[in-house]
Enzyme design. Structure first.
Site, short mmCIF file in Angstrom:
data_model
loop_
_atom_site.label_atom_id
_atom_site.label_comp_id
_atom_site.label_asym_id
_atom_site.label_seq_id
_atom_site.Cartn_x
_atom_site.Cartn_y
_atom_site.Cartn_z
CG ASP A 63 -0.23 -0.38 2.52
OD1 ASP A 63 1.01 -0.28 2.58
OD2 ASP A 63 -0.90 -0.76 3.48
CG ASP A 132 -8.65 -0.56 11.35
OD1 ASP A 132 -7.70 -1.27 10.97
OD2 ASP A 132 -9.07 0.40 10.67
CG HIS A 134 -5.37 -1.78 8.44
ND1 HIS A 134 -5.45 -0.43 8.71
CD2 HIS A 134 -4.06 -2.10 8.64
CE1 HIS A 134 -4.27 0.03 9.04
NE2 HIS A 134 -3.40 -0.96 9.01
CD GLU A 139 -8.42 1.38 7.51
OE1 GLU A 139 -8.28 0.36 8.21
OE2 GLU A 139 -7.90 2.47 7.83
C1 GLP Z 1 0.25 0.46 8.29
C2 GLP Z 1 0.31 -0.41 7.07
C3 GLP Z 1 -0.22 -1.77 7.36
C4 GLP Z 1 0.46 -2.33 8.61
C5 GLP Z 1 0.28 -1.43 9.78
C6 GLP Z 1 0.94 -1.94 11.04
O1 GLP Z 1 -1.04 0.85 8.60
N1 GLP Z 1 -0.44 0.13 5.99
O2 GLP Z 1 0.04 -2.60 6.25
O3 GLP Z 1 -0.10 -3.58 8.89
O4 GLP Z 1 0.84 -0.20 9.40
O5 GLP Z 1 1.65 -0.92 11.64
P1 GLP Z 1 2.65 -1.09 12.86
O6 GLP Z 1 3.59 -2.19 12.53
O7 GLP Z 1 3.34 0.24 12.95
O8 GLP Z 1 1.81 -1.40 14.03
#
Ligand code: GLP
Length: 262
Positions: A63, A132, A134, A139
């Site tokens: 993403d 959440d 994802h 989402e």
């Molecule tokens: C972002 C990414 C997700 C990932 C998430 C986890 O939102 N788009 O793909 O799963 O971060 O973040 P963290 O590892 O900082 O908790």
């Protein structure tokens, strides 16, 4: 599904990196699906330590934020170069990250799907999990058949990612472009990494909860070859630990995970 519970987050990141390294060694032309987020930073840090050849490896990132330039330090393009690509011999033409500034983002999303197909699909998709639930930026309410597309980010996600935007969630873009849940489920193998107590509740729902598009990560239950690598803290809300093949309090014996299939 296989659930591997490591004693701490460093061990979990080291195991995830070891699995990635093994897959790259076994298939130097592997097509990897890569993830971003703070959890992954230590995975890439570990992966960089292996004497691996990336010359024939291709990557597709999950993403990207819309409206953030690639040169911006907050873009996932920048993140991936800083944490991995600038440290290995991967070829520029083999790197695929969605461009949040693409003039026609819908066309770019469709082209991304085509590129994945042309390269024969993703062999191993690395996943994190948002608060959440994802995966990528899928989402709540993302269809399990969804493809690469633009999405609105939830308030929860914008707050979660605010530290990368000076702590102000208003600075986090409202929209992103992400591989769909359907795109992710087509990868031949999935590995989801979640560490830390703040992921405990959502991880328990992803692994043990009913499958629902309100929590995109529950879709991994449908995948025939999926591994969850976690630590004791993130596993603390799991209710059926005795069901898992591996519940580890000590050091990981890396040689053993290979013999265990989903
Ligand atoms: C972002 C990414 C997700 C990932 C998430 C986890 O939102 N788009 O793909 O799963 O971060 O973040 P963290 O590892 O900082 O908790």
């Amino acid at each position: 599904m296989q659930v591997v519970i490591c004693k701490d987050s460093n061990t979990a990141a080291a195991l995830a990196a070891k699995i990635l390294a093994d897959r790259i060694q076994a298939n130097p032309k592997i097509v990897l699906g890569l993830a971003t987020g703070r959890t992954m930073e230590r995975v890439y840090e570990n992966l960089r330590q292996f004497p691996l050849k990336f010359a024939d490896v291709s990557t597709f990132n999950l993403d990207e934020y819309i409206g953030i330039k690639r040169s911006d330090a907050r873009s996932y393009w920048h993140y991936m170069h800083a944490h991995l690509f600038d440290h290995v011999d991967i070829k520029d033409e083999n790197i695929h990250v969605l461009d949040g500034m693409a003039p026609d983002i819908w066309e770019a999303a469709a082209a991304y799907e085509d590129e994945i197909e042309v390269l024969g699909g993703i062999d191993l998709q690395l996943l994190g999990i948002g608060r959440d639930g994802h995966i990528g930026f899928n989402e709540p309410l993302s269809s399990f058949g969804s493809r690469t597309r633009t999405v609105y980010l939830t308030q929860t996600t914008r707050e979660q990612n605010a530290p990368m935007f000076g702590g102000d969630f208003n600075q986090v873009p409202e929209c992103a472009v992400t591989m769909g849940v359907g795109t992710i489920l087509e990868a031949r193998e999935l590995m989801l990494l979640a560490t830390g107590v703040e992921k405990a509740e959502i991880l328990a729902q992803a692994i043990e909860g009913p499958i629902t598009s309100m929590i995109s990560a529950t879709a991994i239950q449908l995948h025939p070859d999926c591994r969850v690598v976690t630590d004791v803290a993130a596993a603390s809300a799991l209710r059926h630990k005795d069901c898992y093949r591996r519940s580890i309090a000590g050091d990981i014996e890396f040689s053993e995970y290979k013999s265990m299939r989903a």
